[in-house]
Design a protein around this motif. Structure first.
Motif, mmCIF file in Angstrom:
data_model
loop_
_atom_site.group_PDB
_atom_site.id
_atom_site.type_symbol
_atom_site.label_atom_id
_atom_site.label_comp_id
_atom_site.label_asym_id
_atom_site.label_seq_id
_atom_site.Cartn_x
_atom_site.Cartn_y
_atom_site.Cartn_z
ATOM 1 N N LEU A 65 0.840 -1.180 0.000
ATOM 2 C CA LEU A 65 0.000 0.000 0.000
ATOM 3 C C LEU A 65 0.886 1.244 0.000
ATOM 4 O O LEU A 65 1.954 1.236 0.600
ATOM 5 C CB LEU A 65 -0.853 -0.026 1.284
ATOM 6 C CG LEU A 65 -1.613 1.208 1.718
ATOM 7 C CD1 LEU A 65 -2.769 1.478 0.779
ATOM 8 C CD2 LEU A 65 -2.129 1.012 3.138
ATOM 9 N N LYS A 83 -1.015 -0.257 -7.215
ATOM 10 C CA LYS A 83 -1.026 -0.291 -5.747
ATOM 11 C C LYS A 83 -2.188 0.539 -5.205
ATOM 12 O O LYS A 83 -2.453 1.646 -5.692
ATOM 13 C CB LYS A 83 0.280 0.285 -5.169
ATOM 14 C CG LYS A 83 1.527 -0.440 -5.615
ATOM 15 C CD LYS A 83 1.583 -1.846 -5.054
ATOM 16 C CE LYS A 83 2.839 -2.562 -5.537
ATOM 17 N NZ LYS A 83 3.049 -3.817 -4.849
ATOM 18 N N PRO A 84 -2.858 0.031 -4.178
ATOM 19 C CA PRO A 84 -3.852 0.882 -3.530
ATOM 20 C C PRO A 84 -3.141 2.053 -2.866
ATOM 21 O O PRO A 84 -1.988 1.940 -2.447
ATOM 22 C CB PRO A 84 -4.506 -0.036 -2.495
ATOM 23 C CG PRO A 84 -3.556 -1.162 -2.295
ATOM 24 C CD PRO A 84 -2.730 -1.271 -3.551
ATOM 25 N N GLY A 114 -9.324 1.441 -5.429
ATOM 26 C CA GLY A 114 -7.977 1.504 -4.881
ATOM 27 C C GLY A 114 -7.549 2.845 -4.341
ATOM 28 O O GLY A 114 -6.422 2.985 -3.886
ATOM 29 N N ARG A 116 -8.302 5.749 -1.532
ATOM 30 C CA ARG A 116 -8.996 6.169 -0.322
ATOM 31 C C ARG A 116 -8.470 7.546 0.076
ATOM 32 O O ARG A 116 -7.282 7.818 -0.082
ATOM 33 C CB ARG A 116 -8.742 5.208 0.845
ATOM 34 C CG ARG A 116 -9.108 3.774 0.592
ATOM 35 C CD ARG A 116 -10.627 3.585 0.514
ATOM 36 N NE ARG A 116 -11.031 2.188 0.443
ATOM 37 C CZ ARG A 116 -10.980 1.424 -0.638
ATOM 38 N NH1 ARG A 116 -10.503 1.899 -1.751
ATOM 39 N NH2 ARG A 116 -11.414 0.176 -0.612
ATOM 40 N N ALA A 131 -8.237 0.268 2.524
ATOM 41 C CA ALA A 131 -7.398 0.058 1.336
ATOM 42 C C ALA A 131 -6.852 -1.360 1.306
ATOM 43 O O ALA A 131 -6.769 -1.983 0.240
ATOM 44 C CB ALA A 131 -6.257 1.065 1.313
ATOM 45 N N GLY A 134 -9.561 -3.667 0.133
ATOM 46 C CA GLY A 134 -9.956 -3.485 -1.259
ATOM 47 C C GLY A 134 -8.840 -3.884 -2.196
ATOM 48 O O GLY A 134 -7.860 -4.517 -1.812
ATOM 49 N N GLY A 136 -6.274 -2.885 -5.821
ATOM 50 C CA GLY A 136 -5.351 -1.862 -6.289
ATOM 51 C C GLY A 136 -6.029 -0.852 -7.187
ATOM 52 O O GLY A 136 -7.184 -0.998 -7.562
ATOM 53 N N VAL A 137 -5.290 0.152 -7.523
ATOM 54 C CA VAL A 137 -5.757 1.194 -8.425
ATOM 55 C C VAL A 137 -5.829 0.602 -9.830
ATOM 56 O O VAL A 137 -5.019 -0.236 -10.205
ATOM 57 C CB VAL A 137 -4.769 2.388 -8.403
ATOM 58 C CG1 VAL A 137 -5.181 3.461 -9.376
ATOM 59 C CG2 VAL A 137 -4.665 2.944 -7.001
#
Length: 158
Positions: A65, A83-84, A114, A116, A131, A134, A136-137
């Motif tokens: 993260l 990556k979140p 992803g 927050r 995050a 959940g 990833g982006v």
């Protein structure tokens, strides 16, 4: 591992202090931070003032993260690596930025897969937990043309 980055323009002690407090309360979770020129020096996480491209990329790759200011460079990086990301926008009233454009960025992008947004330092812990739960982006290449990303990357890394 959680990777924290404040970007390269301004110090962001509020984020670094908040993440250092979080790291103290969560010693089982390693945190590495790029802290820039801020005055606050963390005691509960590994930190570097600046990182070369290779070390930065290595940290992002290894991270579960990313926690960052709401800068476009940080968002592009999270997207490129899938990556979140948890964002804490800089605020002009605290002298962290010239204006509140990061609030606009966070308002526009918060809630996307992803991404927050913590409005305050007190919200960081809950945002980190969300995050982690959940995904990833979305890959940035799916939402922006490659030539645009290349120009943006060149501008951000100068």
């Amino acid at each position: 591992m959680i990777f924290v980055t404040v970007g390269t323009e301004f110090p962001f002690d509020r984020l670094i202090r908040a993440m250092d407090d979080w790291a103290a309360d969560n010693p089982q979770d390693p945190v590495i931070a790029q802290i820039g020129t801020g005055a606050y020096e963390p005691r509960h996480m590994t930190w570097h003032r600046r990182m070369g491209r290779a070390a930065f990329a290595e940290s992002v790759t290894a991270a579960e993260l990313i926690v960052a200011h709401a800068g476009i460079g940080s968002l592009v990086t999270a997207g490129e690596y899938g990556k979140p990301v948890v964002l804490l926008p800089r605020r002009a009233r605290f002298g962290e930025q010239r204006n509140d454009h990061q609030l606009d960025t966070a308002a526009r992008l918060g809630g996307r897969p992803g991404i927050r947004v913590a409005e305050t330092e007190a919200e960081l812990g809950a945002c980190i937990a969300a995050a982690r739960a959940g995904g990833g982006v979305e890959a940035m290449g799916k939402i922006a043309p490659a030539p645009f990303l290349a120009r943006l990357r060149d501008f951000v890394t100068r």
